[in-house]
Design a protein around this motif. Sequence first.
Motif, PDB file in Angstrom:
ATOM      1  N   GLU A   1      20.626 -13.453   4.262  1.00  7.85           N
ATOM      2  CA  GLU A   1      21.796 -13.580   5.121  1.00  7.85           C
ATOM      3  C   GLU A   1      21.610 -12.727   6.366  1.00  7.85           C
ATOM      4  O   GLU A   1      20.952 -11.694   6.334  1.00  7.85           O
ATOM      5  CB  GLU A   1      23.058 -13.136   4.373  1.00  7.85           C
ATOM      6  CG  GLU A   1      23.506 -14.139   3.348  1.00  7.85           C
ATOM      7  CD  GLU A   1      25.005 -14.074   3.115  1.00  7.85           C
ATOM      8  OE1 GLU A   1      25.661 -15.110   3.264  1.00  7.85           O
ATOM      9  OE2 GLU A   1      25.518 -12.996   2.793  1.00  7.85           O
TER      10      GLU A   1
ATOM     11  N   ASP B   1      23.906 -24.213   4.114  1.00 10.27           N
ATOM     12  CA  ASP B   1      24.425 -23.594   2.882  1.00 10.27           C
ATOM     13  C   ASP B   1      25.911 -23.881   2.660  1.00 10.27           C
ATOM     14  O   ASP B   1      26.629 -23.062   2.121  1.00 10.27           O
ATOM     15  CB  ASP B   1      24.168 -22.077   2.970  1.00 10.27           C
ATOM     16  CG  ASP B   1      24.379 -21.367   1.651  1.00 10.27           C
ATOM     17  OD1 ASP B   1      24.173 -21.982   0.598  1.00 10.27           O
ATOM     18  OD2 ASP B   1      24.760 -20.181   1.679  1.00 10.27           O
TER      19      ASP B   1
ATOM     20  N   HIS C   1      28.073 -25.238   0.526  1.00 14.33           N
ATOM     21  CA  HIS C   1      28.238 -25.824  -0.812  1.00 14.33           C
ATOM     22  C   HIS C   1      29.696 -26.043  -1.193  1.00 14.33           C
ATOM     23  O   HIS C   1      30.048 -26.989  -1.878  1.00 14.33           O
ATOM     24  CB  HIS C   1      27.528 -24.979  -1.857  1.00 14.33           C
ATOM     25  CG  HIS C   1      27.755 -23.504  -1.701  1.00 14.33           C
ATOM     26  ND1 HIS C   1      28.795 -22.857  -2.311  1.00 14.33           N
ATOM     27  CD2 HIS C   1      27.093 -22.572  -0.968  1.00 14.33           C
ATOM     28  CE1 HIS C   1      28.741 -21.571  -1.980  1.00 14.33           C
ATOM     29  NE2 HIS C   1      27.719 -21.370  -1.157  1.00 14.33           N
TER      30      HIS C   1
ATOM     31  N   ASP D   1      31.716 -18.050   5.444  1.00 12.07           N
ATOM     32  CA  ASP D   1      30.351 -17.849   4.959  1.00 12.07           C
ATOM     33  C   ASP D   1      29.288 -18.488   5.860  1.00 12.07           C
ATOM     34  O   ASP D   1      28.747 -19.550   5.548  1.00 12.07           O
ATOM     35  CB  ASP D   1      30.217 -18.384   3.517  1.00 12.07           C
ATOM     36  CG  ASP D   1      28.912 -17.957   2.877  1.00 12.07           C
ATOM     37  OD1 ASP D   1      28.207 -17.129   3.477  1.00 12.07           O
ATOM     38  OD2 ASP D   1      28.601 -18.444   1.774  1.00 12.07           O
TER      39      ASP D   1
HETATM   40 MN   LIG Z   1      26.909 -18.057   0.807  1.00 17.17          MN
END
Ligand SMILES: [Mn+2]
Length: 306
Positions: free
Chosen positions: A54, A205, A207, A225
């Motif tokens: 990240e 990413d 999800h 996120d």
């Molecule tokens: Mn994440």
Amino acid sequence: MVTLPILHVAQKEGGTQFKLLVEYPNDIKALMKPMRFPRDQQTLPNHFYFTDYERHNAEIAAFHLDRILGFRRAMPVTGRLLNITTEIYQVADDNLLKTFFISPASNLCFHGKCVYYCDTSHAICGNPDKLEGSFAAFLPTFETANRKTWRHPWRRSYHKRRKAQWETDANYCSMVRDIPPYDEGRRLLDLMDMSVFDFLTGNMDRHHYETFKIYGNNTFTLHLDHGRGFGKPFHDELTILAPMLQCCMLRKKTVRKLLDLHNGPKSLSQLLRESMQMDPVSPILWEPHYEALDRRLAIILQVNVA
Ligand SMILES: [Mn+2]
Ligand SMILES: Nc1ncnc2c1ncn2[C@@H]1O[C@H](COP(=O)(O)OP(=O)(O)OP(=O)(O)O)[C@@H](O)[C@H]1O
């Protein structure tokens, strides 16, 4: 979040990556992601989207970009330079404290406990005592404003050998658009916006996503996120646009916004640059990411005209 004294720091539970819950006076909180790598470190070529590190600066840039695009669905995020000794170690929760150590270079380090990269070889260290982080405004408590978590219909497989259904089924969207809450209202259009947003940042990413429960299905999707965005400035990942391409759908207001940004007078990258100039840890992005943004904006418009 930038200037208030930090009273307490603990690891934030939930999710797979390391993050901190930072507490200020008067019950004010922030979600902190620490800096791990310099700005010009790219996603490792042999890393999957689900093993990518990240980037705290990606969270900062994503917030500014979300605002420039007119979505305003991301929590405000700022950078802040901390003293790792006085502003983390001395106010750390016991569990976090157990993961602190002094490195061979005599710097204070910690690694926390989590699924990905919370070990001695991926420690977060002061340099020599300074540590940079992103600070996101904290969402209201679940008692104040409960949220619902939704599985993203175009979620990737999160498996190194498997594909998701949408990757092999050309008619995937026709199935999705018959299923509530995607069969009416704004939700499917919000997912189209999200795919545009994620394509611009290169974030693979996505999800899950969240909404505020009290509004039922008739509400916006939160943009949360973004730590895995801004990892590959020389690669444009077209599969992130799959929702928009497979449904052949985009909100008129979004198209107008993208056209306006494309036509200027200021480019998207210039607007983002100016927006982030005042951030305490500016410059936020490595230069190639700005070029990537303008290039990707043109790609979105091209595939919509074609
Ligand atoms: Mn994440
Ligand atoms: N600004 C915020 N304030 C409060 N809670 C937040 C905020 N941003 C995210 N969260 C919550 O924190 C949790 C994890 O955050 P995030 O998705 O950034 O971490 P992650 O480790 O990348 O998670 P995952 O592994 O599921 O992708 C989520 O449950 C989310 O609801």
